[in-house]
Design an enzyme around this catalytic site. Structure first.
Site: not given
Lengths: 239, 239
Positions: A48, A64, A68, A88, A119
């Site tokens: 992410g 992403e 990835e 929160p 990795e």
DNA sequence: GTCTTTATAGTCGTACTGACTATTAAGGGG
DNA sequence: CCCCTTAATAGTCAGTACGACTATAAAGAC
């Protein structure tokens, strides 16, 4: 407050988190990255990152995903917004609101290049515990969502290559649900659903190993299953 | 980017938007507020507001729900995260990421006090067009989600008061789906689903007007419907 | 060849559902 | 008071879907 008209507001960091799922060797796997920094240094986490200033969450998620997985073309992959996690305390450093996505892809090439130097690897779903942040929860929510959508959508084909056998399609259901299905009944149901799959015309057949060669199919135009293909939910009572 | 470790990130304003739905006079209504300021001054919008620094989106949504409806107790109401809207241009003033929720409540009292001074009212769903921002889309997504969840969950009771008749429950389905249902069949299906509704024991009966008095039921412990109560999706083909 | 494995074809009985008809219990209007 | 309307409830019946099977076909392994 009505309609954003209050002036004081807190700025938040907004990220996307990806539960990238695939099927490898008959088991559900998730793409994980190893964290190099605190907090949770050395722990596995979902891939992410932060939204860029001019990106929507969907755009950031697909960017992403490409980074990835190292795949050149992620446009055809199923990407679905799961929900947003905003407790929160979920990131100890600062207030981070994260939009989570589930991505489904056919068994990909192992070398996960691209992206950063950290990795990255495919981890069997059942071994993916103790992830950083609230990623255990996100990953579990992704599996629940995918399992539920298999019932009433044609999503299962997103785990399959362009051409596949009905046996492979059945394995998707069996692996994600963790239950065995009757092969003739599964076949009857899938073929009776218009637009779910369509036979590859050129008398195409393919055998991965032993047994009678299976006919090849590709995903059809349908997106929803009517009626749905239900997990025998008859629990507790013999119905 | 892997695991939030990039340092540069854009701060975003994060809000919640609420699609508060109810059934009034046999029609689906949404709670709308009139905007007093630019942009979209004078237009109707979904209620919503910024997250406070120590709030999750769910907490903020329930707070807004209490403020906007003026109801003293919103703890029992169904509140469900829909999805997050993050297109860069959705608010012309600044970058706003909004987590949308759907809230379902029984026919509420008309006086919508509390909250700000801005005008708030119940608007029939079919008349709620031209809303500010992307709220048309959010409201449509809320209706779609609710309609879909009626099929396979017990969500319909969230639109009903504590005690209701099967006719009222059927009206929920008919109103949200926009289709007519066969009354005996609906009754058979609901009563055959264990835990969907349970009869009010005290031989309780209530009549709203003409006709035979109906038995009263309350919501049961079940949350999912097995098998689901499907909208006749047989379109295009006679199945 | 025989055995094993997998795909495919077909059968049978039950459960569910859609489309109906019938009956019961209220209110309204003459 | 009787009759009509309205709405709830009871019940019937046939078609479909589905779970549990059995049977056959076509490949590789030995």
């Amino acid at each position: 407050m009505r309609g954003y008209d209050k002036h004081a507001f807190e700025p938040f960091a907004v990220t996307v988190d990806l539960a990238v799922l695939t099927l490898r060797a008959g088991a559900l796997h998730a793409l994980l990255v190893e964290r190099g920094q605190e907090p949770y240094a050395g722990r596995w986490a979902l891939p992410g990152g932060f939204l860029l200033p001019e990106e929507s969450a969907e755009t950031a998620a697909r960017r992403e995903l490409a980074e990835e997985t190292g795949l050149a073309d992620v446009t055809g992959l199923h990407l679905e917004q799961l929900r947003t996690y905003s407790e929160p305390g979920r990131d100890p450093r600062m207030r981070v609101v994260s939009v989570a996505f589930a991505a489904l892809l056919p068994d990909p090439p192992e070398p996960l290049g691209g992206g950063d130097a950290a990795e990255a690897r495919w981890m069997p779903y059942d071994e993916a515990a103790g992830l950083a942040f609230d990623h255990d929860r996100i990953l579990a929510d992704a599996r629940d969502r995918v399992g539920a959508k298999l019932e009433y959508t044609c999503l299962a084909t997103a785990f399959c290559p362009a051409e596949f056998t009905l046996g492979e399609l059945q394995q998707v259901y069996e692996t994600v649900w963790g239950t065995a299905l009757d092969r003739p009944n599964f076949r009857r149901k899938v073929l009776a659903t218009p637009g779910f799959v369509e036979a590859v015309p050129g008398a195409a057949r393919l055998t991965g190993g032993r047994g009678k060669p299976a006919a090849l199919y590709r995903a059809g135009p349908a997106t929803v299953l009517h009626p749905p293909l239900l997990r025998t939910p008859r629990e507790g009572r013999p119905a």
